[in-house]
Structures are given as C-alpha cells and as structure tokens.
Design an enzyme around this catalytic site. Structure first.
Site, PDB file in Angstrom:
ATOM      1  N   VAL A   1      -2.514  -6.447  -2.875  1.00 30.39           N
ATOM      2  CA  VAL A   1      -1.098  -6.468  -3.268  1.00 30.39           C
ATOM      3  C   VAL A   1      -0.664  -5.091  -3.766  1.00 30.39           C
ATOM      4  O   VAL A   1      -1.391  -4.441  -4.521  1.00 30.39           O
ATOM      5  CB  VAL A   1      -0.912  -7.527  -4.389  1.00 30.39           C
ATOM      6  CG1 VAL A   1       0.484  -7.471  -4.975  1.00 30.39           C
ATOM      7  CG2 VAL A   1      -1.220  -8.920  -3.834  1.00 30.39           C
TER       8      VAL A   1
ATOM      9  N   LYS B   1      -0.276  -3.333   7.709  1.00 26.74           N
ATOM     10  CA  LYS B   1      -0.023  -2.074   8.441  1.00 26.74           C
ATOM     11  C   LYS B   1      -0.575  -0.903   7.644  1.00 26.74           C
ATOM     12  O   LYS B   1      -0.767  -0.981   6.419  1.00 26.74           O
ATOM     13  CB  LYS B   1       1.471  -1.868   8.707  1.00 26.74           C
ATOM     14  CG  LYS B   1       2.370  -1.809   7.455  1.00 26.74           C
ATOM     15  CD  LYS B   1       2.476  -0.452   6.786  1.00 26.74           C
ATOM     16  CE  LYS B   1       3.240  -0.500   5.468  1.00 26.74           C
ATOM     17  NZ  LYS B   1       3.104   0.672   4.626  1.00 26.74           N
TER      18      LYS B   1
ATOM     19  N   ASP C   1       9.740  -2.155   5.286  1.00 27.49           N
ATOM     20  CA  ASP C   1       8.599  -2.364   6.190  1.00 27.49           C
ATOM     21  C   ASP C   1       8.739  -3.642   7.013  1.00 27.49           C
ATOM     22  O   ASP C   1       7.969  -3.873   7.946  1.00 27.49           O
ATOM     23  CB  ASP C   1       7.286  -2.488   5.389  1.00 27.49           C
ATOM     24  CG  ASP C   1       6.876  -1.167   4.761  1.00 27.49           C
ATOM     25  OD1 ASP C   1       7.242  -0.113   5.298  1.00 27.49           O
ATOM     26  OD2 ASP C   1       6.163  -1.211   3.733  1.00 27.49           O
TER      27      ASP C   1
HETATM   28  O1  C5P Z   1      12.809  -1.232   1.005  1.00 33.38           O
HETATM   29  P1  C5P Z   1      11.784  -1.459  -0.074  1.00 33.38           P
HETATM   30  O2  C5P Z   1      12.058  -2.709  -0.867  1.00 33.38           O
HETATM   31  O3  C5P Z   1      10.395  -1.382   0.439  1.00 33.38           O
HETATM   32  O4  C5P Z   1      11.943  -0.237  -1.085  1.00 33.38           O
HETATM   33  C1  C5P Z   1      11.429  -0.206  -2.406  1.00 33.38           C
HETATM   34  C2  C5P Z   1      12.026   1.001  -3.142  1.00 33.38           C
HETATM   35  O5  C5P Z   1      11.537   2.210  -2.546  1.00 33.38           O
HETATM   36  C3  C5P Z   1      13.540   1.111  -3.027  1.00 33.38           C
HETATM   37  O6  C5P Z   1      14.177   0.433  -4.067  1.00 33.38           O
HETATM   38  C4  C5P Z   1      13.773   2.614  -3.136  1.00 33.38           C
HETATM   39  O7  C5P Z   1      13.681   3.012  -4.488  1.00 33.38           O
HETATM   40  C5  C5P Z   1      12.569   3.193  -2.437  1.00 33.38           C
HETATM   41  N1  C5P Z   1      12.805   3.498  -1.002  1.00 33.38           N
HETATM   42  C6  C5P Z   1      13.586   4.609  -0.660  1.00 33.38           C
HETATM   43  N2  C5P Z   1      13.768   4.923   0.658  1.00 33.38           N
HETATM   44  C7  C5P Z   1      13.216   4.156   1.647  1.00 33.38           C
HETATM   45  C8  C5P Z   1      12.417   3.044   1.311  1.00 33.38           C
HETATM   46  C9  C5P Z   1      12.239   2.739  -0.024  1.00 33.38           C
HETATM   47  O8  C5P Z   1      14.093   5.319  -1.531  1.00 33.38           O
HETATM   48  N3  C5P Z   1      13.405   4.493   2.941  1.00 33.38           N
END
Ligand code: C5P
Length: 297
Positions: free
Chosen positions: A103, A12, A144
C-alpha cells in the site's frame, strides 16, 4: 439476484517518470512509461438488487491497522462513481479485496483496485458506460487509474497520465525485483518537494523511439524526477538502487513517487538473500497481457 465478477488487479511500475509544470487544476504535467506487473490484488465484486454496500479486505499486504474508513476507500468510491454515472445501477454492491500489492508504495495498488471495480462493473452492467464516461470516471478517481483500467499492458502516458499511447516495444518479459522500504512517501509531499527544489524538465509529449538492442529495457532507463528529492530525505532509496544495479539490473529506479524501488532483470534476478537489503523484497515479472475479467453467473 446477485452477480459476481473477479478481476486480477495487476499493479504497475513507472519505468521512467518525468514531471513538468503545474497546469489547470493544480496537477503537474507528466510524461511516463507505465508497465503492468504480475503482482496483483484479487478483487471480487458482487452486484445486488437490494441496497447494500460493503467492503472486505484481507491478504498479506493489508496493513495491520487497516486502510481507514470504507467510504473513503478508492475501490468503494469507484463503485459509487459508477452508480452515479449510470443513474442508479447497481442498487447494491459488495467488494472483496485480497491485498498483495504493498500500500502507498508507488505500485498503483489502490488505483488498481479502483480500476478493477470499474472493469468488473462494466462487465456486469446491463448497459456498459460509454468510453468517454468510463475513462472520465477513471481519471476522476486518480491519475494512475486510466492506465490501470485500460487494455494496455504498457503505455506512454502524458497529461496527468491519462493520455495513453500504446508502446509496441518488442521486449521480452523481464523479472522484476521490488524493494519495499519500511517507510512510505506521500504522493502530495513528493510533488511539493519537487516544486520547492525548483528543478523543471522540458517534457516531450511525443512517444519516444527506442534504440534497438539485445536488452531493450536498458534503453528505457530515463530516470525518475522524484528520485533526487526523495533520496535526499531517504538515502536508503539510493542504496537500494545501487545494490540492484550491482546485481545486474537493466533498470533500477524508484516507482512513481516512491517508496518502492524496482529492478528489471532480463536474465536471472538476484535472490532476496543475495541482495542483502534491509527491506521487504517481492519477486514478480513484467506482464505481457492484461488479465481478463472473469464473470461468474
Ligand atoms: O491523482 P492522484 O490522486 O494520484 O494524485 C495525488 C496527489 O498528487 C494530488 O492531489 C496532487 O497533489 C499530486 N499530483 C500532481 N500532479 C499529477 C498527479 C498527482 O500534482 N499529475
């Protein structure tokens, strides 16, 4: 008995991405436009009656150093989470991933693989998970994953990215040029830089209306809140965006929290040579369908 499903795990881009304040659980509120792209990993999932768990990875986007311990791999975690939700099915699984999506670049590669595993298992399961459990499992794996597990080719996402509204925008598919810098950006770092910068956007959770026009994509150029803070540390990102704009991109932005920069081209897109950027370039397209799971008995 072993059964097999194969999924093209499309990546995406975030055509735009606005980040709001932190809400429950430490996550930030988002408003983003997700668009699936044709660049995809090839994910094959086999389910077994016997206890086995294995992961095999290959492909041009697999880093030479690999991707860390199998148990921590998001695709393996997706299969384990699925089994927890069903109360023990499948007894065993093996996953093969041919990596084509760079990646850690903001293209949702790891999330697409995890989503592909959930889609494959739900197609193979004697009883698929309820919608609620399935979507909850997806969100538990990452912000995502709900979009990538959905049947939406493009969507407006709010909340952490899991509240999805279909975007029926009648846009012609566009060529996508991806610029992959040699450096990456860790998502958690990008959120921290944004928090430290003190910039905050008002986030509308209403799906936006698009101005009609010949080049609908241009009306979608609404920015990425991460760009200023990431570009301040990596000026190459600004250079690549400007170069894509000079070459006629309708939208030239960073995807997610970087480091990939994409250009959307309604007409012909520039060749790698014409761009002349010191980075890996990948040519792909916006998808106009979600590729179906292929079950092989
Ligand atoms: O959800 P994901 O594993 O992709 O998120 C990785 C990191 O990005 C989370 O641990 C957080 O620190 C940050 N994040 C956030 N708010 C979101 C998505 C991600 O703060 N909506």
């Amino acid at each position: 008995m072993t059964r097999v499903a194969r999924v093209l795990a499309q990546g995406k881009i975030n055509v735009w991405l606005h980040v709001g304040p932190v809400f429950d659980g430490g996550y930030h509120r988002l408003a983003t436009f997700f668009q699936r792209i044709d660049l995809a990993d090839v994910v094959t999932v086999r389910v077994h009656d016997h206890a086995e768990e294995s992961l095999r990875m290959s492909g041009p986007a697999l880093p030479a150093a690999g991707l860390g311990p199998d148990r921590e791999n998001l695709a393996m975690r997706a299969a384990a989470a699925f089994r927890d939700r069903t109360g023990g099915w499948p007894a065993g699984f093996s996953i093969e991933i041919e990596k084509h999506i760079p990646v850690g670049g903001g293209l949702g590669g790891g999330s697409a693989d995890a989503a592909a595993v959930l889609r494959a298992l739900n197609a193979l399961a004697p009883e698929p998970l309820s919608r609620e459990l399935y979507e909850g499992t997806a969100l538990g794996l990452g912000s995502d994953v709900p979009f990538l597990v959905s049947d939406l080719v493009r969507a407006f996402g709010t909340g952490r990215g899991e509240k999805l509204t279909h975007m029926p925008a009648p846009f012609a598919p566009a060529a996508v040029v991806l610029v992959i810098p040699a450096f990456g950006v860790a998502t958690a770092d990008a959120y921290r830089w944004l928090d430290e910068s003190g910039t905050r956007q008002f986030l509308s959770e209403e799906p936006p209306a698009f101005p009609p026009g010949e080049d609908g994509w241009k009306g979608l150029d609404r920015g990425n809140d991460f760009e200023p803070v990431v570009e301040a540390r990596h000026p190459f990102i600004g250079q690549a965006r400007r170069r894509l704009q000079e070459c006629g991109a309708s939208v030239a932005r960073m995807s997610g929290s970087g480091s990939t920069i994409f250009g959307l081209f309604s007409g012909a897109s520039p060749t790698t040579q014409a761009l002349g950027l010191d980075a890996k370039i990948i040519h792909t397209r916006t998808s106009d369908s979600v590729v179906a799971v292929e079950v092989r008995e």
